[in-house]
Design a protein around this motif. Structure first.
Motif, PDB file in Angstrom:
ATOM      1  N   THR A 287       0.862  -1.114  -0.310  1.00  0.00           N
ATOM      2  CA  THR A 287      -0.151   0.025   0.289  1.00  0.00           C
ATOM      3  C   THR A 287       0.903   1.479  -0.081  1.00  0.00           C
ATOM      4  O   THR A 287       1.901   1.456   1.187  1.00  0.00           O
ATOM      5  N   LYS A 288       0.245   2.511  -0.612  1.00  0.00           N
ATOM      6  CA  LYS A 288       1.362   3.930  -1.206  1.00  0.00           C
ATOM      7  C   LYS A 288       1.627   4.155   0.337  1.00  0.00           C
ATOM      8  O   LYS A 288       0.510   4.045   0.934  1.00  0.00           O
ATOM      9  N   THR A 289       2.882   4.314   0.987  1.00  0.00           N
ATOM     10  CA  THR A 289       2.183   5.655   2.049  1.00  0.00           C
ATOM     11  C   THR A 289       1.590   6.533   1.939  1.00  0.00           C
ATOM     12  O   THR A 289       1.816   7.036   0.973  1.00  0.00           O
ATOM     13  N   THR A 290       1.793   7.436   2.724  1.00  0.00           N
ATOM     14  CA  THR A 290       0.713   8.456   3.202  1.00  0.00           C
ATOM     15  C   THR A 290       1.896   9.567   2.720  1.00  0.00           C
ATOM     16  O   THR A 290       3.174   9.682   2.413  1.00  0.00           O
ATOM     17  N   PRO A 291       1.471  10.123   1.655  1.00  0.00           N
ATOM     18  CA  PRO A 291       2.434  11.312   1.288  1.00  0.00           C
ATOM     19  C   PRO A 291       3.417  12.214   1.286  1.00  0.00           C
ATOM     20  O   PRO A 291       2.883  12.595   2.048  1.00  0.00           O
TER      21      PRO A 291
END
Length: 756
Positions: A287-291
C-alpha cells in the motif's frame, strides 16, 4: 584505489549531462570507467512509458520567472536521475533525491542510475514520475499550482514535491527517503551563500546570497531574494545543512541526518552546501505510503520597481501579501492544503482536457499541446499589489510578464487566448501598467507603445525605443473589446477610452497601406504594405466601433465602422494574388504568401467581416504548403511558429486540415530534436528550434477553444468519434533508445577514453 561507482556519482560535475567527456576523464582507472559504462548502458537500454509523450524539456517546478526547473529531454530522453535538473536557461539546478531500501541506497533524482525510471506523465499542472528502487516503487509528483481565478494562490511563488512509496515485490521493506537542494536554485557556483534553518511546526531551510543586488538580473538569474525548502515537522523526519558529500554519505550510511547547520557560509561551489531532509518511513508494504510533502519557493520583496511619472521607482509586492502576513505562516497553510491543491489541480487538468477533446475528438493531440503550454505561460507572470503605506491593497493589481522586454504588447496578444479561457482579468492586469503609463505620458506619435520595460526585468523603467505602430494599436483594441465582451465589464474601455480613440485614429490614417515597419514577427524584418497586418487594422477598427457603441458614443462608433468597411473593400482588391490562388504577404508580390493568422480576431469577436471566400482560399492554399513539422510562417523562410499555426488552424474551413495542422505541431513538440522548454519558433522542414524557447506566446495555443464554430464543426463532423481514446493518450508508450545504439555509443566512448 579504485573509487566506488557511488562515489563517482556523488562527485559528478554540474554539467548539463553526466555523460559528458569531462566526467569520463575524472575516473582514475579504466575498470572504474567500465563499471560506469555498464551501468550507463543498462540504464540507456531501459524503456519507460511516457504519457502523453516525451517533450523537449519536462517541467518539474515552474511557478515564477525565477522558480523554473526542468529536465531537458531532447534525443537523450532524460530520466529523473540521468543528470541534474536545469534552470530555464539550461544552467544546473542541484536537486537530489535518494531512497534507502533495507540499507541499500538508490539515487532517484539527480545523477545516479541505480534507480530505474518506469514511467512519466505530465499534465497541465503536474509531472508524475515512477522510479523503481529495488523492491520499492517511488512515485514523485511535482505540482506547480495553476489557479488563475484565485489571485492569491496564483501569486504564491511555491511548488510542491510529494513522494509516495510502496513495495513492488509483495515483500515488506525498511525505507528511508532523502532530498536536498543546493544554492544553484539561486545562482551559479561563484556566489557566496548564507543560510538558516527555522524549525517549528514546519522546518524551513532558506538559502540567500550574501551580496544581494535588488532588481538586478545576471544571466537570467536574480541577485536578491531567497529559496525556501520546507516540510512538516513529523516523527522520523531529520534535517541538515552541510557539504553535499558529507550530508549524503550520512544518510546513505545511517538513514538519518543530525539536525545541524553548517556554520561556515561560503560560495555555492565551495564544498557544495546543501539543505536536506530525511524521513524514516519504517516498514513499507504494497500500500502506498501517505505522501511526504515538501514545498520549494523563491521569495523576494519587493517584486517590481515601477518607474512612475515623476521618475520615482514605486515598489510593488507580491499579491499574496494581501492575505498572508508572513511567509512562514503561508508555508504552514500550503503544506496543510496539499490534498486540496492536488484536487484543484486535477479538476483544472480534467476540464482543460475535456474542452480540448471537443476540438479534436478523434485524438488527444490538442489536449497534449495545451498541457505542455500551461505552466510555461503562467510561470512567466507575476501578480503584484500596491502598498499604500499601511497595507498591500487588494484592489491595486498589476501583473508583469518577464521576457526580453517587460509586458510586451504583442506577446500579451499572442498569449491572449489563454487568458480569455482561464481568467480574462489576468490579461487586463498585464495591460494596466502599459495603459496607465501611456495615459500619463501621452505619445506624440499617436500609437500604442510596444512594452513597459526597456531594462532587464524586474526593473520596469518605461518603454523601450522599439515601435510596432500598427501591430500594437490593433492588438490593444482587439484585446480591449474581447475582454469587455467576455466579462461584461466595461470599466477597462471606460477608463482608457481616450487611448482607444487615439489608437483607432492612428489606424484610420495608417492601417491599410502600412509603412515599412515591424509586425509581431519582428525577427523576419520590416516590410511595407503587409497583408496580414492590414487584416489586424480592419478588425481592430471594427472593434473600436463596438467599443464606442458600448460607451454610448454613436458618432465615433459609426465613424470607425465606416472606415473598417472601406478598408475591407480596398484590401480585397489589393491583397489577392493575380491568379486568385492565395493572399500575398505584401500587396502586389504574387510570389509571396504568409499565414493570415490575424483573421482569427474576426472569428474571436464574432464579426465575420471577411467573406467566407477569403477563408476558403487560404485553407486551400495552406493545404499545399505543409512541411514535415507544420507550416512555415511565410514565404521568406522556413521558420514556423506554434502559436500562429494554431491561430490559423482556428480559421480553416476544412476540419481535416485543421486536425492535421494540430497534429504537426504536436509532432514537432514530441520529435525529441530539441531540449528547450517548448520552443515556439523552429524550422518547419527539420524541426530544429530557433532561439525562442520558454516564452509566454504558448498561451496562443488556446486559440481554438474560443471560437464556437470550430468546436461545433469538430463535434458534429461525421468523421469524428473518440476511437476509445478519451480516457487516455494515443501513442502513450515511448521506449528509450534501442539497447544496440547505446552499446555502440558506449564502446565508442570507451575507445575515446583509451586513446586519450
Amino acid at each position: 584505489m579504485m573509487r566506488s561507482i557511488s562515489s563517482a556519482w556523488r562527485e559528478a560535475p554540474r554539467n548539463r549531462s553526466v555523460y559528458s567527456f569531462p566526467f569520463v576523464r575524472m575516473l582514475p582507472h579504466p575498470l572504474a570507467f567500465l563499471q560506469l559504462l555498464l551501468v550507463a548502458s543498462v540504464a540507456f537500454a531501459q524503456t519507460w512509458k511516457a504519457t502523453p509523450f516525451v517533450p523537449p524539456s519536462l517541467p518539474l517546478v515552474v511557478k515564477t520567472p525565477y522558480l523554473s526547473t526542468w529536465i531537458p529531454q531532447g534525443t537523450a530522453e532524460g530520466s529523473l536521475n540521468s543528470g541534474w535538473a536545469s534552470f530555464r536557461d539550461g544552467s544546473v539546478i542541484g536537486w537530489m533525491g535518494k531512497l534507502r531500501v533495507d540499507g541499500e541506497f538508490f539515487n532517484w533524482m539527480g545523477p545516479g542510475l541505480k534507480a530505474v525510471q518506469k514511467d512519466m506523465t505530465f499534465t497541465a499542472t503536474r509531472t508524475i514520475i515512477t522510479m523503481a528502487c529495488g523492491g520499492v516503487d517511488l512515485v514523485a509528483t511535482f505540482l506547480s499550482p495553476v489557479e488563475p481565478t484565485d489571485l492569491v494562490n496564483q501569486s504564491i511563488p511555491f511548488s510542491y514535491l510529494a513522494v509516495e512509496v510502496s513495495s513492488n515485490d509483495a515483500k515488506p521493506h525498511q525505507v528511508q527517503l532523502y532530498t536536498d537542494i543546493s544554492g544553484e536554485w539561486l545562482a551559479q557556483s561563484d556566489q557566496i551563500l548564507t543560510w538558516e534553518t527555522i524549525a517549528g511546526d514546519t522546518v524551513n531551510h532558506r538559502f540567500s546570497l550574501q551580496n544581494e543586488t535588488r532588481f538586478n538580473e545576471t544571466g537570467g538569474r536574480l541577485r536578491d531574494g531567497g529559496v525556501m525548502y520546507s516540510t512538516k515537522q513529523v516523527n522520523g523526519m531529520t534535517y541538515q545543512i552541510g557539504q553535499d558529500t558529507v550530508v549524503r554519505s550520512l544518510f546513505e550510511t545511517t538513514g538519518v541526518l543530525n539536525k545541524t547547520v553548517d556554520p561556515q557560509f561560503r560560495a555555492i561551489g565551495d564544498r557544495w552546501p546543501v539543505a536536506a531532509f530525511a524521513y524514516d518511513l519504517g516498514t513499507v508494504g504494497t500500500t502506498k505510503t501517505t505522501p511526504i510533502v515538501s514545498t520549494i519557493g523563491y521569495v523576494r520583496y519587493p517584486l517590481i520597481a515601477l518607474l512612475n511619472t515623476s521618475n520615482v521607482n514605486i515598489v510593488r509586492g507580491p499579491y499574496y501579501l494581501t492575505l498572508y502576513g508572513s511567509v512562514p505562516g503561508m508555508i504552514i497553510v500550503l503544506l496543510n492544503d496539499y490534498p486540496n491543491a492536488l484536487a484543484r489541480a486535477i479538476d483544472f487538468d480534467n476540464k482543460l482536457t475535456s474542452d480540448a477533446l471537443a476540438i479534436t475528438p478523434q485524438n488527444n493531440d490538442y489536449a497534449d499541446i495545451l498541457a505542455l503550454s500551461v505552466r510555461q505561460l503562467f510561470g512567466n507572470i507575476e501578480l503584484t499589489s500596491g502598498w499604500d503605506g499601511t497595507i498591500h491593497v487588494p484592489t491595486d493589481i498589476m501583473a508583469f510578464m518577464r521576457g526580453r522586454l517587460t509586458n510586451t504588447v504583442d506577446i500579451i496578444y499572442a498569449a491572449w487566448p489563454a487568458f480569455l479561457y482561464t481568467y480574462p482579468a489576468i490579461g487586463r492586469y498585464l495591460l494596466e501598467p502599459i495603459l496607465t503609463y501611456q495615459a500619463n505620458n501621452p505619445s506624440q506619435s499617436g500609437y500604442s507603445i510596444h512594452d513597459i520595460g526597456a531594462s532587464l526585468y524586474p526593473k520596469v523603467t518605461g518603454p523601450s525605443n522599439e515601435s510596432y505602430p500598427v501591430e500594437e494599436c490593433g492588438n490593444q483594441l482587439i484585446m480591449a473589446l474581447s475582454y469587455t465582451k467576455k466579462t461584461s465589464d466595461n470599466s477597462l474601455i471606460t477608463k482608457y477610452k481616450l487611448l482607444y480613440d487615439q489608437f483607432a485614429t492612428y489606424l484610420t490614417q495608417n492601417g491599410l497601406y502600412t509603412a515599412t515597419q515591424l509586425s509581431s514577427d519582428s525577427y523576419a524584418g520590416e516590410l511595407g504594405n503587409q497583408t496580414n497586418l492590414a487584416v489586424k487594422s480592419i478588425v481592430a477598427l471594427k472593434a473600436a466601433s463596438e467599443i464606442f457603441q458600448i460607451l454610448g458614443d454613436n458618432s465615433k462608433s459609426k465613424q470607425y465602422d465606416n472606415v473598417a468597411a472601406s478598408f475591407l473593400g480596398q484590401w480585397q482588391s489589393v491583397a489577392l494574388s493575380s491568379d486568385k490562388s492565395h493572399y500575398t504577404l505584401s500587396y502586389g508580390n504574387d510570389s509571396s504568401w504568409g499565414l493570415l493568422y490575424n483573421l482569427y480576431a474576426d472569428r474571436l469577436l464574432g464579426f465575420n467581416m471577411f467573406p467566407q471566400s477569403v477563408y476558403e482560399t487560404q485553407t486551400k492554399w495552406y493545404a499545399t504548403k505543409l512541411d514535415e513539422f507544420g507550416i512555415r510562417l511565410d514565404s521568406r523562410s522556413s521558420d514556423a511558429k506554434t502559436d500562429w499555426q494554431l491561430w490559423t488552424a482556428a480559421t480553416l474551413t476544412d476540419e481535416t486540415l485543421r486536425t492535421t495542422m494540430i497534429t504537426l505541431v504536436k509532432k514537432y513538440a514530441k520529435s525529441r530534436i530539441n531540449s528547450g522548454s517548448f520552443p515556439d519558433r523552429y524550422n518547419s522542414e527539420n524541426g530544429v528550434m530557433s532561439t525562442f524557447e520558454g516564452r509566454s506566446v504558448v498561451g496562443g495555443h488556446f486559440a481554438l477553444l474560443l471560437v464556437p464554430d470550430v468546436k461545433n464543426a469538430s463535434t458534429n463532423s461525421s468523421g469524428g468519434g473518440n476511437n476509445g481514446n478519451h480516457g487516455g493518450h494515443t501513442g502513450g508508450a515511448v521506449p528509450s533508445v534501442s539497447p544496440v545504439l547505446p552499446m555502440a555509443v558506449a564502446l565508442s566512448v570507451a575507445l575515446v577514453y583509451v586513446l586519450f
